[in-house]
Design a protein around this motif. Structure first.
Motif, PDB file in Angstrom:
ATOM      1  N   PRO A 148       0.826  -1.200   0.000  1.00  0.00           N
ATOM      2  CA  PRO A 148       0.000   0.000   0.000  1.00  0.00           C
ATOM      3  C   PRO A 148       0.865   1.256   0.000  1.00  0.00           C
ATOM      4  O   PRO A 148       2.011   1.232   0.429  1.00  0.00           O
ATOM      5  CB  PRO A 148      -0.815  -0.109   1.288  1.00  0.00           C
ATOM      6  N   ASN A 149       0.292   2.338  -0.501  1.00  0.00           N
ATOM      7  CA  ASN A 149       1.034   3.587  -0.634  1.00  0.00           C
ATOM      8  C   ASN A 149       1.222   4.262   0.725  1.00  0.00           C
ATOM      9  O   ASN A 149       0.609   5.265   1.029  1.00  0.00           O
ATOM     10  CB  ASN A 149       0.280   4.507  -1.597  1.00  0.00           C
ATOM     11  N   GLU A 150       2.075   3.662   1.518  1.00  0.00           N
ATOM     12  CA  GLU A 150       2.315   4.124   2.874  1.00  0.00           C
ATOM     13  C   GLU A 150       3.778   3.839   3.190  1.00  0.00           C
ATOM     14  O   GLU A 150       4.314   2.848   2.697  1.00  0.00           O
ATOM     15  CB  GLU A 150       1.425   3.318   3.827  1.00  0.00           C
ATOM     16  N   PHE A 151       4.421   4.673   3.998  1.00  0.00           N
ATOM     17  CA  PHE A 151       5.813   4.404   4.352  1.00  0.00           C
ATOM     18  C   PHE A 151       5.860   3.221   5.310  1.00  0.00           C
ATOM     19  O   PHE A 151       5.133   3.177   6.286  1.00  0.00           O
ATOM     20  CB  PHE A 151       6.460   5.636   4.992  1.00  0.00           C
ATOM     21  N   VAL A 152       6.726   2.256   4.993  1.00  0.00           N
ATOM     22  CA  VAL A 152       6.787   1.039   5.807  1.00  0.00           C
ATOM     23  C   VAL A 152       8.207   0.787   6.317  1.00  0.00           C
ATOM     24  O   VAL A 152       9.182   1.243   5.724  1.00  0.00           O
ATOM     25  CB  VAL A 152       6.291  -0.200   5.013  1.00  0.00           C
ATOM     26  N   PRO A 167      10.818  -8.300  12.532  1.00  0.00           N
ATOM     27  CA  PRO A 167      10.698  -9.486  11.674  1.00  0.00           C
ATOM     28  C   PRO A 167       9.543  -9.413  10.672  1.00  0.00           C
ATOM     29  O   PRO A 167       9.344 -10.339   9.897  1.00  0.00           O
ATOM     30  CB  PRO A 167      10.477 -10.626  12.684  1.00  0.00           C
ATOM     31  N   TYR A 168       8.783  -8.311  10.693  1.00  0.00           N
ATOM     32  CA  TYR A 168       7.645  -8.125   9.787  1.00  0.00           C
ATOM     33  C   TYR A 168       7.747  -6.747   9.133  1.00  0.00           C
ATOM     34  O   TYR A 168       8.605  -5.942   9.495  1.00  0.00           O
ATOM     35  CB  TYR A 168       6.328  -8.236  10.569  1.00  0.00           C
ATOM     36  N   VAL A 169       6.854  -6.473   8.162  1.00  0.00           N
ATOM     37  CA  VAL A 169       6.777  -5.145   7.532  1.00  0.00           C
ATOM     38  C   VAL A 169       5.579  -4.422   8.131  1.00  0.00           C
ATOM     39  O   VAL A 169       4.475  -4.968   8.179  1.00  0.00           O
ATOM     40  CB  VAL A 169       6.627  -5.266   6.000  1.00  0.00           C
ATOM     41  N   ALA A 170       5.821  -3.196   8.603  1.00  0.00           N
ATOM     42  CA  ALA A 170       4.767  -2.475   9.319  1.00  0.00           C
ATOM     43  C   ALA A 170       4.775  -0.993   8.973  1.00  0.00           C
ATOM     44  O   ALA A 170       5.764  -0.455   8.476  1.00  0.00           O
ATOM     45  CB  ALA A 170       4.986  -2.641  10.827  1.00  0.00           C
ATOM     46  N   SER A 171       3.645  -0.335   9.259  1.00  0.00           N
ATOM     47  CA  SER A 171       3.591   1.125   9.130  1.00  0.00           C
ATOM     48  C   SER A 171       3.847   1.732  10.518  1.00  0.00           C
ATOM     49  O   SER A 171       3.694   1.060  11.541  1.00  0.00           O
ATOM     50  CB  SER A 171       2.225   1.556   8.602  1.00  0.00           C
TER      51      SER A 171
END
Ligand code: IMP
Ligand code: MG
Length: 178
Positions: A148-152, A167-171
């Protein structure tokens, strides 16, 4: 650190499952070939470490450094990149491994630079892709997830050099940026 997280976008198990699929695809596409993997530091380091272990091919793993962000969450538009390569590229099957394809500025510069060294083939594998943010036409040959178009952050991706070890990708929560 975990208090700064807004949402987990790609959990650990989902990432690992997708990496197994990408590995299977690469094993098929490059069967009987010898791969030259070039990781784009620093964001690729966790993705590459996991992907490399499901690649069942002879491969050489090298790294180049590229950055366009500095200490912010928007691209500066200028790419700082290693301008010298101390390994052979000519005639090799090259796979560039990147954490995220965003504006496309970094990979456009990097691909042109590597292409000058005359590889036999040159493909791009990115963990994440934000197609809505593209400023230059660029597509990856292998993509983990459309983001999604959000900084992660997390799983190698940073904000101001932090959060890479999640260990995961998050906002991130909006107050983290202020
Ligand atoms: P591009 O040149 O705009 O395509 O940006 C690619 C580089 O920007 C990536 O290698 C990342 O280092 C960084 N980047 C882009 N989007 C994000 C994000 O959401 N989080 C962290 N880093 C990002
Ligand atoms: Mg990067």
């Amino acid at each position: 650190m975990k208090n700064d997280i807004k949402d987990i976008i790609f959990p650990e198990d989902v990432i690992q499952k997708r990496i197994a699929e990408l590995g299977a695809e690469l094993n098929k596409d490059y069967a009987d070939k010898s791969l030259l993997i070039i990781g784009v530091l620093k964001g690729c380091f966790i993705f590459l470490a996991d992907l490399a272990r499901v690649i069942d091919l002879e491969c050489e793993i090298r790294f180049l450094t590229a950055s366009s962000y500095g200490f912010s969450s928007a691209s500066s538009g200028k790419v700082n990149m290693d301008r010298e390569i101390d390994f052979d590229v000519e005639g090799r099957d090259v796979l560039i491994i990147e954490d995220i394809l965003d504006s496309g500025i970094t990979l456009t510069a990097l691909r042109a630079f590597i292409a000058k060294h005359k590889p036999a083939s040159l493909k791009i594998c990115t963990l994440l892709d934000k197609p809505e943010r593209r400023q230059l036409p660029m597509t990856a040959d292998y993509t983990g997830f459309e983001c999604p178009n959000e900084f992660v952050v997390g799983y190698g991706l940073d904000y101001g050099e932090k959060y890479r070890n999640l260990p995961y990708v998050a906002s991130l929560k909006p107050e983290v940026y202020s």
